[in-house]
Write a protein that holds these residues in place. Structure first.
Motif, PDB file in Angstrom:
ATOM      1  N   ALA A 163       0.851  -1.184   0.000  1.00  0.00           N
ATOM      2  CA  ALA A 163       0.000   0.000   0.000  1.00  0.00           C
ATOM      3  C   ALA A 163       0.892   1.241   0.000  1.00  0.00           C
ATOM      4  O   ALA A 163       2.007   1.208   0.523  1.00  0.00           O
ATOM      5  CB  ALA A 163      -0.897  -0.007   1.228  1.00  0.00           C
ATOM      6  N   TYR A 164       0.402   2.326  -0.572  1.00  0.00           N
ATOM      7  CA  TYR A 164       1.238   3.512  -0.748  1.00  0.00           C
ATOM      8  C   TYR A 164       1.569   4.198   0.583  1.00  0.00           C
ATOM      9  O   TYR A 164       0.659   4.539   1.342  1.00  0.00           O
ATOM     10  CB  TYR A 164       0.531   4.499  -1.678  1.00  0.00           C
ATOM     11  CG  TYR A 164       1.367   5.711  -1.991  1.00  0.00           C
ATOM     12  CD1 TYR A 164       2.584   5.579  -2.640  1.00  0.00           C
ATOM     13  CD2 TYR A 164       0.942   6.988  -1.640  1.00  0.00           C
ATOM     14  CE1 TYR A 164       3.372   6.682  -2.923  1.00  0.00           C
ATOM     15  CE2 TYR A 164       1.720   8.100  -1.922  1.00  0.00           C
ATOM     16  CZ  TYR A 164       2.924   7.932  -2.566  1.00  0.00           C
ATOM     17  OH  TYR A 164       3.713   9.032  -2.838  1.00  0.00           O
ATOM     18  N   PRO A 165       2.854   4.389   0.855  1.00  0.00           N
ATOM     19  CA  PRO A 165       3.217   5.080   2.092  1.00  0.00           C
ATOM     20  C   PRO A 165       3.325   6.583   1.867  1.00  0.00           C
ATOM     21  O   PRO A 165       4.421   7.120   1.706  1.00  0.00           O
ATOM     22  CB  PRO A 165       4.582   4.475   2.438  1.00  0.00           C
ATOM     23  CG  PRO A 165       5.164   4.054   1.117  1.00  0.00           C
ATOM     24  CD  PRO A 165       4.038   3.903   0.137  1.00  0.00           C
ATOM     25  N   GLY A 166       2.228   7.276   1.847  1.00  0.00           N
ATOM     26  CA  GLY A 166       2.241   8.717   1.596  1.00  0.00           C
ATOM     27  C   GLY A 166       1.509   9.466   2.692  1.00  0.00           C
ATOM     28  O   GLY A 166       0.766   8.878   3.476  1.00  0.00           O
ATOM     29  N   GLY A 204      -1.109  -4.467   1.877  1.00  0.00           N
ATOM     30  CA  GLY A 204      -1.674  -4.015   0.614  1.00  0.00           C
ATOM     31  C   GLY A 204      -2.147  -5.165  -0.253  1.00  0.00           C
ATOM     32  O   GLY A 204      -3.014  -5.000  -1.109  1.00  0.00           O
TER      33      GLY A 204
END
Lengths: 316, 316
Positions: A163-166, A204
């Motif tokens: 999953a996007y780590p933002g 994710g």
């Protein structure tokens, strides 16, 4: 012709030589050259077979991430008729890292979900390299619930680094979105079949892979953390990714042994990218078999799925 | 042999040998740098009296401070495969486990307790961060599943104190499988109509936040707790920007809609009791004001008479 991986160098040399000879032969066409090409082709084939017979986990990780590997869009194109993408989580945004929609698989209505990494700069950016934001998982929940309402099976193609780590992803509840997606998978009463086609990256991945049947392609990987991530945390040295990949047991064969997945789908010699059509067709056959099996009368698929996951780890 | 070895050395040895007093009598407040005497800290539930900073609290102290009469019964947990992957990084995983067991006196990172909260019988699961960062592996997953099954069996609410860096890498994919496993258990609790309260304490990240810690009916966090999916460092590396100071804190999460409330440790007992009694349509506890005063006194005396299991402060 191919994007060769480092460990494929011996094969690359042979195949480059074959290509050269073929170009030359186009001009001269001598019998000697034909024979030489045939010999080289046998050697290249054998070398490739030998190489892929005993890939190390780290080599598999590279194959799983190969840029030419068939991605989610290719599986959808190859297996789903009338595919109708549906967009948006109805809360915040559309996340194009997650392919989502309905269509027909061998005549049967299905819901499709999967991460798409993209295959050139433009599509990779559009797909955020297959790293979904909370909206991607919330969209998945929406579609799973839609599938539930219309009693339609769900097929997922898992291929994500994670999953996007933002910053925005965190603010909008990435953790909660993943948890809810896993929960939605668990509560579906129609058949749910997942295929890890490339990389199964941690939370994710599990968010879309809590299925009645989970299969992995022969050279796919599935892991709690990327080998690089584990190496930098446990060894304080990301160069130890090779050791992390081996130690964490991330290959399809490992997961099959640990009874975490239900089966391994064989890839063509040299990996899925050497013959995407064959890979996709075999995957289709596996999905078909699984859906037939799961569609039997009087089954409580939600209960079965729940019990299946609760049994993992208790049975090794 | 001379008079020095005969005479002087024993005295020096006795001087150094007798130092079995913990070397961390004074604990530094991570926020203000103020030094606090450990007794004072223990008496105040490991909250720095002047700054209100919430230190990590040993599991025994947590349970005693939270439950009636500082009493709880520790649930016997099923055994799970130890080191299923035969994992080693710079150390063997089995050695690491031994080390943490010796250090903490715990079997693994989650303890499940039966007790009462203002006369309401409850099941409480509690992570101990000092045991391998509270990480979620097979043992912790099984503890949570077992705790929830016990709550269902006894028809009790389930309260989860989360404190974890995430999934335990040393158990690879089997750790990741604890996400759907615990989620399935949470679903079973929901189906029985039993309340599930999550208290997010510092820190709750990774696979733990991406499963049971974000699936509560009510989410409560302790002040200042770091809660998120991806680590701050990973996010900074990904987006190449400095994140705000309060990023991923309890207060930040509440402002972004991920939590119901931020509650100081001293107020958790009356707050959770009140919520449970409302949800379960029970009358308020007999004489709430009296009980609350009582609780504070009791808890204070508890920590002066009994030492917490782990006799050292948690790392900040």
């Amino acid at each position: 012709m191919y994007n060769y991986l480092d460990f494929e160098k011996p094969v690359a040399e042979l195949e480059t030589r074959i290509t050269e000879l073929k170009t030359t032969m186009g001009e001269t066409g001598s019998v000697d050259v034909k024979e030489e090409i045939a010999g080289l082709e046998t050697r290249a084939r054998d070398a490739l077979r030998e190489l892929y017979k005993s890939l190390t986990p780290w080599q598999k990780a590279q194959v799983a991430r190969h840029p030419d590997r068939p991605h989610c869009v290719d599986f959808v194109k190859g297996l789903i008729d009338d595919f109708t993408p549906l967009a948006g989580d109805r809360k915040f945004a559309e996340d194009e890292a997650v392919i989502s929609g309905f269509g027909r698989f061998r005549g049967q209505s299905v819901c499709i979900l999967g991460q798409e990494k993209g295959n050139d700069t433009e599509s990779r950016l559009k797909r955020n390299f297959g790293m979904a934001r909370p909206e991607g998982y919330r969209k998945a929940v929406r579609l799973i619930e839609l599938a539930e309402r219309f009693a339609i099976p769900v097929i997922t193609f898992v291929d994500t680094t994670g999953a996007y780590p933002g910053m925005g992803a965190e603010e909008r509840g990435q953790a909660e979105a993943i948890a809810r997606s896993t929960q939605a998978c668990l509560n579906l009463s129609t058949p749910l079949v997942s295929i890890v086609i490339g990389e199964g990256g941690s939370g994710g991945a599990i968010a879309l892979a809590t299925a009645n049947r989970v299969y992995m392609l022969e050279h796919a990987i599935y892991s709690v953390i990327s080998p690089e991530g584990a190496a930098s945390i446990l060894w304080h040295d990301s160069a130890r990714a090779k050791d992390a990949a081996t130690g964490m047991r991330i290959t399809a064969q490992d997961l099959s042994e640990l009874k975490v997945i239900d089966g391994v789908i064989p890839e063509p010699v040299g990996g899925a990218h050497r013959n995407p059509d064959q890979t996709i067709a075999r995957t289709g056959d596996q999905i078909d078999a699984a859906l037939r099996e799961l569609s039997g009368e009087g089954r409580d698929l939600k209960q079965e799925r729940r019990e299946k996951f609760l049994a993992i780890g208790r049975n090794i | 042999m001379n008079w020095i070895t005969n005479y002087v050395r024993p005295r020096i040895n006795s001087m150094f040998g007798k130092r079995d007093i913990p070397d961390n009598l004074w604990i530094k407040c991570p926020e203000t740098g103020e030094m606090v005497f450990h007794k004072e800290l223990e008496d105040n539930f490991w909250v720095i009296p002047s700054s209100g900073y919430h230190m990590k609290i040993p599991v025994d102290a947590r349970l005693k401070s939270f439950l009636d009469d500082q009493w709880y019964e520790r649930l016997k947990l099923p055994s799970v495969p130890q080191d299923p992957l035969k994992f080693r990084d710079v150390k063997r995983y089995t050695d690491r486990l031994k080390e943490y067991r010796n250090k903490t006196g715990l079997d693994d990172s989650v303890v499940v307790a039966l007790g009462s909260l203002e006369d309401l019988p409850v099941v409480v699961a509690c992570h101990d961060f000092t045991f391998m960062g509270g990480s979620l592996g097979m043992a912790a997953g099984e503890a949570i599943v077992t705790g929830i099954m016990k709550a269902i069996e006894f028809n009790r609410p389930f309260i989860m104190f989360a404190a974890s860096g995430g999934a335990r890498m040393q158990e690879g994919i089997l750790s990741l499988m604890q996400l759907p496993r615990t989620t399935a258990a949470v679903d079973m609790l929901r189906e029985k109509g039993l309340p599930y309260i999550v208290v997010l304490t510092n820190p709750t990240t990774g696979g733990v936040s991406a499963s049971y810690a974000m699936l509560g009916d009510i989410h409560i966090a302790e002040p200042g707790a770091v809660i998120g999916f991806a680590g701050k460092r990973v996010i900074e590396q990904t987006i190449r920007e400095k994140l705000p100071d309060d990023f991923q804190t309890a207060e930040y999460l509440k402002a972004h809609g991920m939590l119901d409330m931020v509650v100081p440790r001293h107020e958790l007992r009356p707050t959770i009791s009140r919520i449970l009694r409302i949800l379960l349509k029970m009358p308020p506890s007999a004489d709430r004001a009296a009980i609350e005063t009582d609780v504070q006194d009791d808890a204070a005396s508890a920590t002066t008479t009994e030492k917490p299991a782990a006799d050292q402060p948690a790392a900040a």
